[in-house]
Design a protein around this motif. Structure first.
Motif, PDB file in Angstrom:
ATOM      1  N   GLU A 119      15.757  63.275  29.755  1.00  0.00           N
ATOM      2  CA  GLU A 119      15.040  64.551  29.776  1.00  0.00           C
ATOM      3  C   GLU A 119      13.574  64.360  29.442  1.00  0.00           C
ATOM      4  O   GLU A 119      12.690  65.028  30.013  1.00  0.00           O
ATOM      5  N   ARG A 150      11.796  63.054  32.538  1.00  0.00           N
ATOM      6  CA  ARG A 150      11.589  64.129  33.517  1.00  0.00           C
ATOM      7  C   ARG A 150      10.509  65.105  33.051  1.00  0.00           C
ATOM      8  O   ARG A 150       9.712  65.597  33.865  1.00  0.00           O
ATOM      9  N   ILE A 189      17.200  69.809  24.491  1.00  0.00           N
ATOM     10  CA  ILE A 189      17.277  69.505  25.924  1.00  0.00           C
ATOM     11  C   ILE A 189      17.205  70.783  26.751  1.00  0.00           C
ATOM     12  O   ILE A 189      16.498  70.846  27.778  1.00  0.00           O
ATOM     13  N   LYS A 190      17.926  71.834  26.316  1.00  0.00           N
ATOM     14  CA  LYS A 190      17.873  73.097  27.051  1.00  0.00           C
ATOM     15  C   LYS A 190      16.469  73.690  27.026  1.00  0.00           C
ATOM     16  O   LYS A 190      15.990  74.218  28.042  1.00  0.00           O
ATOM     17  N   SER A 207      13.699  72.004  26.779  1.00  0.00           N
ATOM     18  CA  SER A 207      12.901  71.191  27.695  1.00  0.00           C
ATOM     19  C   SER A 207      13.204  71.546  29.146  1.00  0.00           C
ATOM     20  O   SER A 207      12.303  71.617  29.980  1.00  0.00           O
ATOM     21  N   GLN A 208      14.475  71.785  29.451  1.00  0.00           N
ATOM     22  CA  GLN A 208      14.835  72.173  30.816  1.00  0.00           C
ATOM     23  C   GLN A 208      14.220  73.513  31.185  1.00  0.00           C
ATOM     24  O   GLN A 208      13.756  73.698  32.319  1.00  0.00           O
ATOM     25  N   ASN A 209      14.214  74.448  30.237  1.00  0.00           N
ATOM     26  CA  ASN A 209      13.566  75.745  30.503  1.00  0.00           C
ATOM     27  C   ASN A 209      12.068  75.564  30.739  1.00  0.00           C
ATOM     28  O   ASN A 209      11.494  76.201  31.637  1.00  0.00           O
ATOM     29  N   ARG A 221      10.650  72.880  31.899  1.00  0.00           N
ATOM     30  CA  ARG A 221      10.491  72.248  33.224  1.00  0.00           C
ATOM     31  C   ARG A 221      10.692  73.270  34.334  1.00  0.00           C
ATOM     32  O   ARG A 221       9.981  73.247  35.351  1.00  0.00           O
TER      33      ARG A 221
END
Length: 485
Positions: free
Chosen positions: A158, A161, A303-304, A306-308, A310
């Motif tokens: 993560e 990315r 991680i969530k 970071s995904q948000n 991204r």
């Protein structure tokens, strides 16, 4: 050394009394207090409940209650022979004592044997329990290392990315800033065109379609520039959020690396390791701040998050791409419309200028003809003065005829008629001369106006065609408008 006798009061010189003792007293186990306090894990029962309580002690021989000093008999043997004739204990006492010793030895041996067997069994059980617990702890540490490795790989993936997305977002931000700076050039050109067109003269200072398109182009360029800069500011704020998420991932990854190093060190510890030592009371200290569920949830939340971030970054990049393409197309379309309006206006002004030039040429021709006409009229008037003078002189001379000779004869009539006719001709010619002169003045004024209009049109053409269109020959290409330099 021999005993030659005994006193008369010796107890063993008396007859043997039965004390009513039929058996040995019951053996009581002495109370033994252990000095070692074993440590038992929660959930394990005490394993020393099998310990026997077969302890023995030497019994005190009770004296016979019936034996009193009054029943003692006097000695009948000399003191020197009493040791030979009387024993201190009877054979029965001797047998009982031996049997008691044998039974006590057998009981002690039996108890010692049982204790030895139980001790060996306890040693085996405790060794097995300790080994199993150590193996279980090692397995748990290995599973923990696997969990840490899993979350480390997830966090690293993560983080990579997110770093890639940050780099892409940084490139998009730079492209927007470059595109906004690139708009300054056409904006400056449009403003200079408006400033130059303010230098138009007279009637050509008109709010035409070209000026409307230029104002629309300036407004559009400023609006596009403002939208690009606002989007760049939003991207900058998103990049700060991304850096916060990146720092959270890096901090979590660093903590997990430290925890992995510590757990690997603990996993590799053996009973023969050199770095092991006693730390009394460490099991009573609970310095933990999380449980496995909250521990995994912490990394999962990072991680969530970071995904948000991204996802928001990807949305902003797509919005930036769409905005750049849309604004570039709008600016190109407006630039083309303005150039078409310029070309149309230049054509109109050129047509009007050509028409004015034609009219000027015709006016000049008319002026030339009017001047020739005036010259001819003046010559004709001057030519008519001689005949008028002759006719008037003739009339004046004939007025000096005497008496009846002053006759209104035909010559007189003709002379009068000639004078009137010449005079009328002169008046007519003079009137026509004045009219021709007025017409000439009008033509001269028309020529001046045409020349002034031609100068205005020439100035307008110079501004629109040479200055404005000269600056508008080039416009930033689409790749430059979207930020590609």
């Amino acid at each position: 050394m021999e005993f030659l006798g005994t006193t008369q009061t010796a107890s063993y010189c008396r007859p043997k009394k039965s004390c009513g003792l039929t058996s040995l007293p019951a053996v009581q186990a002495p109370v033994i207090q252990e000095c070692y306090q074993p440590y038992y894990l929660p959930g394990y029962r005490y394993l020393n409940s099998w310990r026997p309580s077969l302890f023995y002690k030497i019994s005190n021989v009770q004296t016979c209650p019936d034996e009193t000093p009054s029943t003692q008999r006097p000695p009948t043997i000399l003191p020197a022979l009493r040791s030979a004739l009387f024993s201190r204990y009877s054979p029965h006492d001797w047998d009982q004592s031996n049997q008691l010793q044998v039974r006590g030895a057998e009981a002690s041996r039996l108890w010692a044997s049982r204790l030895t067997d139980d001790s060996m069994r306890l040693l085996q059980d405790k060794d097995q329990l300790t080994h199993q617990m150590q193996e279980g702890t090692s397995r748990n540490l290995g599973q923990r290392l696997s969990d840490i490795g899993f979350w480390k790989s997830e966090l690293s993936y993560e983080l990579d990315r997110l770093l890639t997305e940050n780099h892409n977002l940084e490139m998009v931000k730079r492209r927007l800033e470059c595109a906004a700076d690139e708009v300054n050039s056409p904006l400056q050109v449009a403003l200079e065109c408006l400033y130059h067109r303010e230098k138009r003269i007279g009637i050509d200072l008109v709010h035409d379609n070209v000026e409307k398109n230029l104002i629309r182009e300036v407004d559009l360029l400023k609006c596009c520039q403002e939208r690009m800069r606002k989007l760049a500011q939003r991207i900058d704020m998103q990049m700060r959020d991304n850096r916060d998420a990146q720092h959270a991932l890096e901090r979590d990854l660093e903590d997990k690396s430290s925890a992995q190093f510590i757990d690997e060190k603990c996993f590799n510890l053996r009973n023969t390791s050199d770095c092991i030592s006693f730390f009394h009371g460490v099991e009573k200290i609970d310095g933990t701040i999380s449980v496995p569920e909250t521990w995994a949830k912490f990394s999962n939340d990072n991680i969530k998050h970071s995904q948000n971030m991204r996802a928001n970054s990807i949305q902003l990049r797509e919005e930036a791409e769409h905005l750049s393409e849309t604004l570039s197309d709008q600016m190109w379309r407006q630039f083309t419309d303005t150039n078409l309006a310029f070309n149309a206006r230049i054509s109109e002004v050129t047509d009007v200028k050509n028409k004015l030039q034609v009219q000027l040429a015709k006016t000049l021709q008319e002026i030339f003809q009017a001047e020739n006409t005036i010259m001819l009229l003046e010559r004709s008037i001057m030519a008519k003065e001689g005949p008028l003078k002759v006719a008037q002189t003739r009339l004046e001379c004939r007025t000096r005829r005497p008496n009846v000779e002053l006759c209104r004869d035909n010559p007189q009539f003709k002379l009068v008629n000639e004078v009137f006719t010449i005079d009328d001709t002169l008046q007519t010619l003079k009137l026509r001369l004045r009219e021709t002169q007025d017409t000439l003045q009008l033509l001269v004024m028309t020529k001046c106006r045409l020349e002034h209009e031609l100068a205005i049109k020439a100035n307008t053409l110079c501004i629109d065609k040479e200055k404005c269109m000269g600056m508008r020959k080039t416009f930033p290409c689409t790749p430059r408008l979207v930020g590609h330099t």
